[in-house]
Design a protein around this motif. Structure first.
Motif, PDB file in Angstrom:
ATOM      1  N   UNK A 190     -64.767   1.543  72.741  1.00 33.78           N
ATOM      2  CA  UNK A 190     -65.474   2.110  71.595  1.00 33.78           C
ATOM      3  C   UNK A 190     -64.759   1.595  70.347  1.00 33.78           C
ATOM      4  N   UNK A 191     -65.484   0.872  69.494  1.00 34.80           N
ATOM      5  CA  UNK A 191     -64.870   0.223  68.346  1.00 34.80           C
ATOM      6  C   UNK A 191     -64.410   1.143  67.241  1.00 34.80           C
ATOM      7  N   UNK A 192     -64.862   2.410  67.248  1.00 31.97           N
ATOM      8  CA  UNK A 192     -64.432   3.340  66.214  1.00 31.97           C
ATOM      9  C   UNK A 192     -64.721   2.821  64.816  1.00 31.97           C
ATOM     10  N   UNK A 193     -63.686   2.780  63.982  1.00 27.87           N
ATOM     11  CA  UNK A 193     -63.853   2.407  62.578  1.00 27.87           C
ATOM     12  C   UNK A 193     -64.289   0.963  62.389  1.00 27.87           C
ATOM     13  N   UNK A 194     -63.935   0.056  63.326  1.00 26.16           N
ATOM     14  CA  UNK A 194     -64.291  -1.353  63.123  1.00 26.16           C
ATOM     15  C   UNK A 194     -65.677  -1.680  63.661  1.00 26.16           C
ATOM     16  N   UNK A 195     -66.292  -0.750  64.376  1.00 22.69           N
ATOM     17  CA  UNK A 195     -67.687  -0.885  64.754  1.00 22.69           C
ATOM     18  C   UNK A 195     -67.991  -2.036  65.691  1.00 22.69           C
ATOM     19  N   UNK A 196     -69.066  -2.789  65.343  1.00 20.91           N
ATOM     20  CA  UNK A 196     -69.580  -3.843  66.203  1.00 20.91           C
ATOM     21  C   UNK A 196     -68.687  -5.079  66.123  1.00 20.91           C
ATOM     22  N   UNK A 197     -67.951  -5.327  67.174  1.00 19.04           N
ATOM     23  CA  UNK A 197     -66.992  -6.431  67.178  1.00 19.04           C
ATOM     24  C   UNK A 197     -66.761  -6.957  68.585  1.00 19.04           C
ATOM     25  N   UNK A 198     -66.198  -8.137  68.642  1.00 20.57           N
ATOM     26  CA  UNK A 198     -65.751  -8.718  69.904  1.00 20.57           C
ATOM     27  C   UNK A 198     -64.616  -9.669  69.569  1.00 20.57           C
ATOM     28  N   UNK A 199     -63.658  -9.782  70.454  1.00 24.19           N
ATOM     29  CA  UNK A 199     -62.550 -10.703  70.201  1.00 24.19           C
ATOM     30  C   UNK A 199     -61.912 -11.124  71.510  1.00 24.19           C
ATOM     31  N   UNK A 200     -61.176 -12.226  71.429  1.00 24.28           N
ATOM     32  CA  UNK A 200     -60.529 -12.800  72.605  1.00 24.28           C
ATOM     33  C   UNK A 200     -59.029 -12.853  72.397  1.00 24.28           C
ATOM     34  N   UNK A 201     -58.292 -12.591  73.455  1.00 28.62           N
ATOM     35  CA  UNK A 201     -56.839 -12.717  73.446  1.00 28.62           C
ATOM     36  C   UNK A 201     -56.447 -13.929  74.295  1.00 28.62           C
ATOM     37  N   UNK A 202     -55.273 -14.492  74.043  1.00 32.85           N
ATOM     38  CA  UNK A 202     -54.933 -15.795  74.644  1.00 32.85           C
ATOM     39  C   UNK A 202     -54.837 -15.813  76.150  1.00 32.85           C
ATOM     40  N   UNK A 203     -54.566 -14.671  76.784  1.00 32.21           N
ATOM     41  CA  UNK A 203     -54.406 -14.659  78.228  1.00 32.21           C
ATOM     42  C   UNK A 203     -55.702 -14.545  79.003  1.00 32.21           C
ATOM     43  N   UNK A 204     -56.842 -14.571  78.308  1.00 34.09           N
ATOM     44  CA  UNK A 204     -58.130 -14.495  78.995  1.00 34.09           C
ATOM     45  C   UNK A 204     -58.799 -13.150  78.912  1.00 34.09           C
TER      46      UNK A 204
END
Length: 346
Positions: A190-204
């Motif tokens: 649940x994104x809470x305050x940042x809302x609609x988002x998606x992101x990737x981290x280096x380990x996959x």
């Protein structure tokens, strides 16, 4: 001739292989050096230690025979203490007091920093990212997720069957990209305050929020998001962002004269923060990667841009700065770049 060298100099003492320091006094006793802490002698050493070079006002280090280190900001006193007052580095440092030379050095330094920023840092970041072991990337993922879960996210409220359906779509995208599905995992929050988002981290690890799922109108849009974030991992954008950030922290630390603490704090936090934005080149590259994947899958390559435009309308002008999906370049430019692609059928 009277010996004008000081008999002692104050600074900090580091025991061998330890990062904690204590206020100390370096003095000379005959042919040996002595270190006193809190008025008590902690060691006597040979009088030919390794002394770091002078760079501006950065503290100098005296490495003693047992590996312990004495550090002091009194550069002038240190050089007098060891009889280095006529050393070339000292004469060069004296030039800093002359305004003409100071201006010249400032211009050269600015030019050097620009060259490092424009050319050196990106190249170094790419090399470092390609040489990073998978176990290190996985450790960054764990630390970043722990931080983000504490300060930003809540548990996802999506139904389990919906999560499983989206995860199956993600696995199909990974297979189409020719990658091993075991190297990636999709996480829901649940994104809470940042809302609609998606992101990737280096380990996959790829994270999407409930809000972005709820905004999608079809699976083409959702697939475009997943393909875009997959690109950031495959092309090592996240790792490169981390190395660029840490690299500049090191530079700032060298200028400020206290790189150790700055670097330690950066490594602890940058893994989480790096995912909040990418460079224009990284975003464009990820868009193109995703668009080609969508074409191969028989999906609409522009559906992802349709979603971005809707996200922008949802959160208003602040999206350009706060939303991971609406970071620069803008949606108009991103749509144009994809429309100009020449797709080749497999």
């Amino acid at each position: 001739m009277t010996d004008r060298r000081p008999q002692s100099i104050s600074g900090r003492y580091f025991e061998p292989n330890k990062s904690k320091s204590r206020p100390a006094l370096l003095s000379r006793s005959g042919s040996r050096l002595e270190i006193a802490v809190d008025g008590g002698l902690v060691g006597a050493y040979s009088s030919d230690p390794e002394i770091s070079s002078r760079v501006g006002n950065i503290p100098r280090r005296v490495t003693l025979s047992d590996g312990s280190v004495f550090e002091t900001s009194d550069n002038d006193g240190l050089e007098l203490f060891f009889g280095l007052d006529r050393h070339l580095s000292t004469r060069f440092f004296a030039l800093e007091k002359r305004s003409r030379w100071t201006a010249l050095v400032a211009v050269v330094c600015i030019a050097l920093v620009f060259c490092v920023y424009r050319y050196g840092m990106p190249v170094a970041a790419r090399f470092a990212a390609s040489a990073t072991p998978a176990i290190v990337s996985s450790a960054i993922d764990r630390g970043a997720l722990e931080t983000l879960d504490k300060v930003l996210f809540e548990a996802s409220v999506l139904e389990v069957h919906e999560q499983e359906r989206i995860d199956a779509l993600f696995r199909t995208i990974i297979d189409t990209a020719g990658k091993d599905t075991n190297d990636f995992r999709l996480l829901f929050r649940d994104g809470g305050a940042i809302g609609a988002n998606a992101f990737a981290l280096p380990g996959g690890s790829i994270v999407i929020t409930d809000q972005i799922v709820q905004l999608t109108e079809n699976d083409d849009e959702l697939a475009g998001v997943l393909g875009h974030e997959l690109a950031h991992v495959v092309e090592q954008h996240s790792l490169q962002q981390i190395y660029r950030a840490v690299g500049w922290v090191i530079v700032a630390g060298l200028v400020a004269g206290d790189s150790g603490q700055l670097v330690e704090e950066a490594v602890a936090q940058v893994g989480a923060l790096q995912s909040l934005s990418y460079s224009r080149a990284f975003e464009t590259s990820a868009d193109i990667y995703s668009a080609r994947l969508m074409h191969t899958l028989g999906r609409n390559p522009l559906a992802f841009i349709d979603l971005l435009e809707r996200v922008t309308l949802e959160c208003g002008p602040s999206c350009d700065h706060s939303s991971l999906l609406s970071s620069h370049p803008g949606t108009v430019d991103r749509r144009r770049d994809i429309e100009q692609l020449e797709f080749v059928d497999p």
